[in-house]
Scaffold this motif. Structure first.
Motif: not given
Length: 297
Positions: A280-297
């Protein structure tokens, strides 16, 4: 036109909330889009890069299928596209990789149409996935409660308690959602239904206000034990962690294990040193509070 979509991973069910609960995790796929005159050119990096069968480089890619469906709903036509996928979400591990791809395609379609994401985006994503828990978490971030009514799929985003720090144990093996769903019976004993219903209600309270109740709140008799034959090692790890007082459950359709430590319990070191996590690979990701994000170039 150039833009980038960043979409988080998700873990679903959280024990009792089968097809109902989702939690967004700060483990992101980042997909770059550039319009071209015609055709589709897809490059896949990192997770899924070597799996041409599951992750095709053509219009059959799940991102493109979701994009075309969303364009149809929005009354637009997809242009030629160059797509570059930087995938951090492991595939077929119960961390919402397919939901993330669906949300990415729908977000891209809305961006191409010059539209903001709306409630119809959830309906479309859930239609693709068959349920709304993972896609809602990737769309909205945070902790979501999803359901289906006569009007279609719906979800409410709730803010998880700040002390909760998820840990995931990701195995090298994969699982199939379709196959593991087939192990769940159409009927369960009344006592098990009552048990799971009570834990589902408690989990909303525990996730948002009382993380000290998470061990009880993540109990389940609806689906996990029935799927034990599909991933016995996963269930052994869930059982071991729970026996040590750590709230643990199968992440989505598995085989990843989700633990929900809080406060002083937090961190990847939550797994006791005498618990076997080989493979197993043990990871500790934070909870993402933002959801999907879109960035225009």
């Amino acid at each position: 036109m150039k833009f980038t979509v960043r979409v988080p991973a998700s873990t679903a069910n959280l024990g009792p909330g089968f097809d109902t609960f989702g939690l967004s995790l700060a483990l992101h796929d980042v997909v770059e889009f550039e319009t071209t005159e015609s055709g589709v050119d897809i490059e896949v990096l990192d997770a899924g890069a070597g799996d041409m069968r599951r992750v095709p480089r053509t219009g059959r890619h799940l991102i493109m299928r979701a994009l075309r469906a969303a364009c149809g709903r929005l009354g637009t036509s997809p242009p030629g596209l160059r797509v570059r996928c930087h995938n951090a979400i492991p595939h077929s591990r119960g961390l919402g990789s397919s939901a993330a791809a669906i949300v990415t395609g729908i977000a891209a379609a809305y961006t191409l149409a010059g539209r903001e994401l709306d409630a119809d985006a959830l309906h479309l994503a859930a239609d693709f996935e068959g349920h709304a828990d993972n896609v809602a978490a990737s769309l909205y971030g945070g902790f979501v409660v999803a359901w289906e009514s006569e009007g279609g799929f719906r979800a409410e985003r709730l803010t998880p308690h700040h002390a909760i720090r998820p840990v995931v144990a990701v195995p090298s093996t994969q699982s199939s959602t379709h196959e593991t769903r087939g192990l769940i019976p159409e009927q369960v004993p009344l006592a098990d239904a009552v048990f799971t219903g009570g834990r589902t209600a408690l989990a909303v309270h525990a996730m948002t206000s009382r993380p000290d109740l998470l061990l009880d709140a993540t109990g389940d008799r609806l689906h996990q034990d029935y799927r034990r034959p599909a991933y016995p090692a996963t269930m052994r790890l869930v059982d071991e962690l729970r026996s040590r007082g750590i709230a643990a459950a199968v992440s989505g359709a598995g085989p990843t294990v989700l633990a929900l430590p809080y406060g002083e319990q937090s961190g990847a070191g939550i797994v006791p040193p005498d618990v076997d996590v080989d493979g197993y690979e043990i990871l500790a990701p934070a909870i993402d509070l933002d959801g999907v994000q879109i960035y225009l170039a």
